[in-house]
Design a protein around this motif. Structure first.
Motif, PDB file in Angstrom:
ATOM      1  N   ALA A   1     127.974 126.903  18.724  1.00  0.00           N
ATOM      2  CA  ALA A   1     129.094 127.443  19.898  1.00  0.00           C
ATOM      3  C   ALA A   1     129.466 129.029  19.782  1.00  0.00           C
TER       4      ALA A   1
ATOM      5  N   GLY B   1     126.753 131.181  20.914  1.00  0.00           N
ATOM      6  CA  GLY B   1     126.376 130.946  22.525  1.00  0.00           C
ATOM      7  C   GLY B   1     125.217 130.130  23.041  1.00  0.00           C
TER       8      GLY B   1
ATOM      9  N   GLN C   1     125.818 126.783  23.085  1.00  0.00           N
ATOM     10  CA  GLN C   1     126.441 125.790  23.450  1.00  0.00           C
ATOM     11  C   GLN C   1     127.164 125.881  25.000  1.00  0.00           C
ATOM     12  N   SER C   2     127.352 125.048  25.802  1.00  0.00           N
ATOM     13  CA  SER C   2     127.847 125.037  27.067  1.00  0.00           C
ATOM     14  C   SER C   2     128.628 123.972  27.437  1.00  0.00           C
TER      15      SER C   2
ATOM     16  N   GLU D   1     131.834 124.145  24.036  1.00  0.00           N
ATOM     17  CA  GLU D   1     131.939 125.565  23.808  1.00  0.00           C
ATOM     18  C   GLU D   1     133.491 125.730  24.090  1.00  0.00           C
TER      19      GLU D   1
ATOM     20  N   LEU E   1     135.853 127.328  21.264  1.00  0.00           N
ATOM     21  CA  LEU E   1     136.281 128.741  21.524  1.00  0.00           C
ATOM     22  C   LEU E   1     137.662 128.992  21.939  1.00  0.00           C
TER      23      LEU E   1
END
Length: 349
Positions: free
Chosen positions: A59, A62, A64-65, A69, A73
Motif C-alpha cells: 500500500a 502504491g 494496492q488500490s 489503500e 493510508l
C-alpha cells in the motif's frame, strides 16, 4: 563529515560542529526506534479489516488500490503517526520540566499545564463552536497552557522556584482548572458537551490528516527551537550560579524551555485531548534504561513514542470496547507513579 566509534562514545564531526553520544544511549534509542516501528506496523495491520505486513508495505509502494489503500493510508496511518509523534512530544515536554526542577514528579500532568491546555481548548470549543483538533483549538490550548504555567510560576515563586513547591502549587492549580473544565462541559449544549467529553478522554480516534499535519508542524518547530536551547538546559541542570558562570542567560533560557514544553503539551492536547502520565513516566524510564546522569531529551522522545503507540494498540485491540488511549496511559502511569513515590520515600528515608 566523520563518525568515530569509541568504546563507550560515538562522536560525530561535521565542519565546525561536533556531537558526542554515549554508546549505551545510542543503542537504547536504536532499540526503542525498532520497537516503535514494529508496533506501528502492527497497528497498521490490525483492525476490522486485518491486513498482512506485505499488504501494508505494498500500500505504501502504491501497489494496492481500493479499500486496502484507503484503510492503510487514509484511516490508520495518521492515527499511528499521531501516536508516535505525540508520544515523542509528551516525552520531551516531561523531560524539560523534570530537568528544570530536578524533580521526577514534575510533568505537565502534575503541575497543571495539561489541565490549563484542556481548559483553554474547551473555551474555544464550547464558547466559539470550534471542532476538536483544529488550529483555533490549538491556539486556545497553547494560551491556556501558557496562562497555567504563568500562574503556577507566580504562586510558587519565593526568591526562586523550588521543585517541591512548584509541584504542590501545580497540583492545586490543576484541581481548579479541572473543576473549571467540568463546569464548562456541564454548561454546554448536549452535542458540544459530548464532543468535548470524547476529546477530553484523551483519544486518537478523531486524529486524521487534518488534525495530524498542523500538530506535527508545530511540534517540529518546537523541536527545532529546543535544538538551540539544549545546551542551556544542560547548564541549568548544574544550578543557576554555575550556568551563569558558564555564560548562559539563565532566565531567558528557562523561559524559552518552558514555552517549548508548554507548546508541545498544548498541541498534543488540542489534537488528541489530555493524554496523562506519558510525560511523567517516559523521561524517568528512559533515564534508567540509558543510565545517564541527567534527563536526556532524545531517549525520552523515543520512549514516549513507544509508550503511546503501544498503549493505543492495547486500547484498540486488546481491551474490550475500544477504549480511549488516555484510559490505558492513566492505568500504566498510575502504577508507575505509585512505584515512584515509594522509591523516592525509601531513598529519602
Amino acid at each position: 563529515m566523520s563518525v568515530d566509534f569509541g568504546m563507550r562514545t560515538v562522536i560525530w564531526r561535521g565542519g565546525p560542529f561536533s556531537l558526542w553520544f554515549r554508546m549505551r544511549t545510542v543503542l537504547s534509542c536504536v532499540g526503542l526506534a525498532v520497537l516503535t516501528l514494529a508496533v506501528a506496523v502492527l497497528a497498521l495491520c490490525l483492525g476490522d479489516l486485518p491486513l498482512s505486513v506485505p499488504e501494508v508495505v505494498s500500500a505504501f509502494l502504491g501497489q494496492q488500490s481500493g479499500i486496502t489503500e484507503t484503510v492503510v493510508l487514509q484511516w490508520r496511518l495518521p492515527r499511528v503517526l499521531g501516536a508516535v509523534v505525540f508520544g515523542a512530544a509528551l516525552g520531551v515536554s516531561g523531560a524539560i520540566f523534570q530537568s528544570l526542577t530536578r524533580n521526577p514528579l514534575a510533568s505537565p500532568d502534575i503541575i497543571g499545564l495539561s489541565a490549563g491546555s484542556y481548559a483553554g481548548g474547551l473555551v474555544v470549543i464550547i464558547l466559539f463552536g470550534a471542532g476538536g483538533g483544529t488550529l483555533p483549538v490549538a491556539g486556545g490550548a497553547i494560551l491556556g497552557g501558557l496562562a497555567a504555567a504563568a500562574l503556577v510560576y507566580l504562586l510558587a515563586y519565593r526568591r526562586g522556584v523550588q521543585g517541591f513547591r512548584l509541584i504542590v502549587v501545580g497540583i492545586g492549580v490543576s484541581a481548579m482548572l479541572e473543576a473549571l473544565a467540568v463546569y464548562l462541559v456541564l454548561r454546554a449544549k448536549l452535542e458540544v458537551a459530548m464532543t468535548a467529553a470524547i476529546w477530553g478522554a484523551g483519544s486518537l480516534n478523531l486524529v486524521g490528516w487534518a488534525q495530524f499535519l498542523p500538530a506535527a508542524a508545530l511540534i517540529l518547530v518546537a523541536f527545532l527551537a529546543l535544538g538551540a536551547l539544549s545546551g542551556s538546559m544542560r547548564q541549568l541542570e548544574l544550578g543557576d550560579d554555575a550556568a551563569r558562570s558558564l555564560g548562559s542567560r539563565v532566565e531567558p533560557a528557562r523561559l524559552g524551555l518552558v514555552i517549548c514544553a508548554v507548546v508541545l503539551t498544548a498541541v498534543v492536547t488540542a489534537a488528541a485531548g489530555p493524554i496523562a502520565f506519558v510525560a511523567l513516566a517516559a523521561p524517568q524510564i528512559a533515564r534508567r534504561i540509558t543510565r545517564t546522569a541527567g534527563i536526556a531529551l532524545v531517549p525520552a522522545a523515543f520512549l514516549g513514542a513507544f509508550v503511546l503507540a503501544a498503549s493505543d494498540i492495547l486500547a484498540q485491540h486488546v481491551l474490550p470496547g475500544s477504549l480511549p488511549v488516555g484510559v490505558v496511559t492513566v492505568v500504566v502511569g498510575g502504577v508507575y507513579l505509585v512505584w515512584l513515590l515509594i522509591h523516592e520515600a525509601r531513598r529519602r528515608s
